[in-house]
Design an enzyme around this catalytic site. Structure first.
Site, PDB file in Angstrom:
ATOM      1  N   HIS A 195      10.977 -62.834-135.288  1.00 25.66           N
ATOM      2  CA  HIS A 195      10.338 -63.270-134.045  1.00 25.66           C
ATOM      3  C   HIS A 195       9.774 -64.682-134.163  1.00 25.66           C
ATOM      4  O   HIS A 195       9.738 -65.272-135.249  1.00 25.66           O
ATOM      5  CB  HIS A 195       9.233 -62.287-133.631  1.00 25.66           C
ATOM      6  N   CYS A 243       6.979 -58.805-140.897  1.00 24.50           N
ATOM      7  CA  CYS A 243       8.082 -59.308-140.090  1.00 24.50           C
ATOM      8  C   CYS A 243       8.524 -60.690-140.566  1.00 24.50           C
ATOM      9  O   CYS A 243       7.869 -61.333-141.384  1.00 24.50           O
ATOM     10  CB  CYS A 243       7.677 -59.377-138.618  1.00 24.50           C
TER      11      CYS A 243
END
Length: 308
Positions: free
Chosen positions: A193, A209
């Protein structure tokens, strides 16, 4: 006089190099080769920090620090010539889809049906929130994503006196940025992301992440597809025996894992066989592994190879 003239010529050449800095897109090398890009150089200007320069060349902050050990990251001396780590040995995995090497904090995107690789710096999970190695795929693409922080993250924030909502809407306060690619691994907790912060790329700062610069994730979001293969590895040492018979080794500092351990860096077995076969000392290889500066170092030249 000659020393001053030579220095002026070097500064001019380096300055031109920085003005024409390569984008992080490279033609894949010829069959049998693993090296892409070229080393670039940058003359530090007054007021620049390593973070500024890393953004300019789209390289990771820690990668730039490793290639220029001893340089003050906040106040590098104006006029100092920095090495920009844009010559890279490709990871030893199939050239397919998205490949992330945690040890070098880089993401490789091998564009389908094109002889091209795009390379981006990434942020990964901090110690205690390690990003796992995996072979998976993109399960979902989300523009303007909302963020549903897991209970463990909400507790972390709560311990700091911050109350996180159960769902963070899209917008400037959302740490996922404007684009997110969900991975099929596990229950889908891991994402590639963007970010709403002006730091963290090329560092270990996330909750597990993969974090990218806003412009980089936008590009990757537009070019990637649901179902596309994603491979995450942890490969601190890369090496290549090139077609011209030169040999290169690239070593990165191994990651500290949640239990405090690190991978033990050893000479790759294929390189050990090569050294033994040609009765070469391993001193230079050991020096490269000890330095961990993240740039390819030539262990044997083509001239040496032709003598064998």
């Amino acid at each position: 006089m000659w020393t001053r003239l030579i220095r002026q010529v070097v500064i001019l050449m380096v300055g031109l190099s920085s003005l024409t800095a390569l984008a992080a897109t490279y033609q894949l090398p010829m069959e049998g080769s693993q090296i892409v890009g070229r080393t670039q150089y940058h003359v530090v200007k007054k007021g620049e920090s390593l973070a500024d320069i890393a953004k300019q060349y789209d390289v990771g902050f820690l990668s730039l620090m490793a290639a220029n050990k001893g340089v003050d990251p906040f106040l590098p001396k104006p006029g100092y010539v920095l090495t920009i780590p844009t010559k890279i040995i490709l990871p030893n995995v199939p050239r397919e889809g998205i490949v992330i090497n945690l040890a070098e904090l880089r993401l490789y995107y091998f564009e389908p049906d094109k002889n091209i690789v795009h390379i981006f710096p990434v942020g990964i999970g901090r110690i205690g929130r390690d990003t796992p190695e995996m072979e998976t795929s993109i399960s979902q693409k989300r523009e303007n994503p909302t963020w549903t922080p897991p209970e463990s993250i909400r507790k972390e924030y709560s311990d700091k006196g911050i109350t996180l909502p159960k769902i963070v809407p899209s917008g400037p306060d959302n740490p996922l940025g404007d684009y997110a690619l969900r991975l099929a691994y596990g229950v889908g907790d891991y994402l590639i992301h963007g970010t709403n912060k002006n730091f963290g790329i090329g560092l270990r700062v996330s909750s597990g992440c993969i974090r990218m610069e806003p412009k980089d994730i936008k590009w990757l979001f537009e070019h990637s597809q649901v179902g596309q293969k994603v491979t995450i590895i942890d490969e601190p040492i890369k090496m290549t025996l090139e077609p011209d018979r030169s040999v290169f080794v690239e070593a990165h500092e191994p990651l500290t894992r949640s239990d405090g351990s690190k991978k033990i860096l050893r000479i790759p077995q294929e390189l050990r066989w090569w050294l033994d076969e040609f009765h070469m000392s391993d001193d230079k290889v050991k020096a490269v592994i000890l330095a961990q500066n993240g740039v390819p170092v030539e262990i044997a030249t083509p001239e040496f190879g032709r003598k064998l």
